[in-house]
Design a protein around this motif. Structure first.
Motif: not given
Length: 138
Positions: A73-83, A113-121, A124-132
């Motif tokens: 998911x796009x969230x997996x990629x986000x979480x892989x990055x130290x930020x 907090x609410x904005x970050x939670x919404x963004x991460x959610x 988490x719903x966006x599979x890279x295969x769907x994006x591709x």
């Protein structure tokens, strides 16, 4: 203030790798991203650590997808990055004794907090295969 573009760049890279058969070189990625190979290797290392790609050194080396895009998911990629913080806004620390500053800080922190939670959610719903698939359909 500059933006952290690593998430968008890594999503770009992973989908390109998939479209190219799952492998590519640092040189190709550097050319695609208008940067140098050292930056590519440093950035891709986060994906390697997360188990999404692997690298092979040497003349015929490069990067290969380890995971299929339908498992990332796009969230997996986000979480892989130290930020750092998702947002560049933040609470003020001018006068901690002031009740108005404390109330303003609470509003800002709660919104962040609410904005970050919404963004991460959402990510988490966006599979890279769907994006591709969206890219292939174009």
């Amino acid at each position: 203030m500059s933006c952290d573009t690593r998430l968008a760049r890594l999503l770009h890279v992973l989908v390109h790798m998939d479209l190219r058969g799952g492998t590519t070189t640092s040189a190709t990625l550097a050319q695609m991203l208008h940067t140098n190979e050292v930056v590519v290797r440093r950035t891709m290392a986060a994906l390697r650590t997360a188990g999404m790609v692997t690298s092979t050194g040497g003349r015929n080396g490069g990067w290969s997808l380890v995971k299929a895009l339908n498992t990332i998911t796009a969230r997996d990629v986000y979480e892989a990055i130290s930020h750092g913080a998702v947002f560049t806004i933040g609470p003020a620390h001018d006068n901690a004794a002031c009740p108005v500053e404390r109330a303003a800080n609470k509003l800002v922190v709660d919104a962040m907090h609410d904005g970050e939670k919404a963004m991460l959610e959402y990510l988490g719903t966006r599979l890279l295969s769907d994006f591709a698939a969206e890219i292939r359909a174009r």
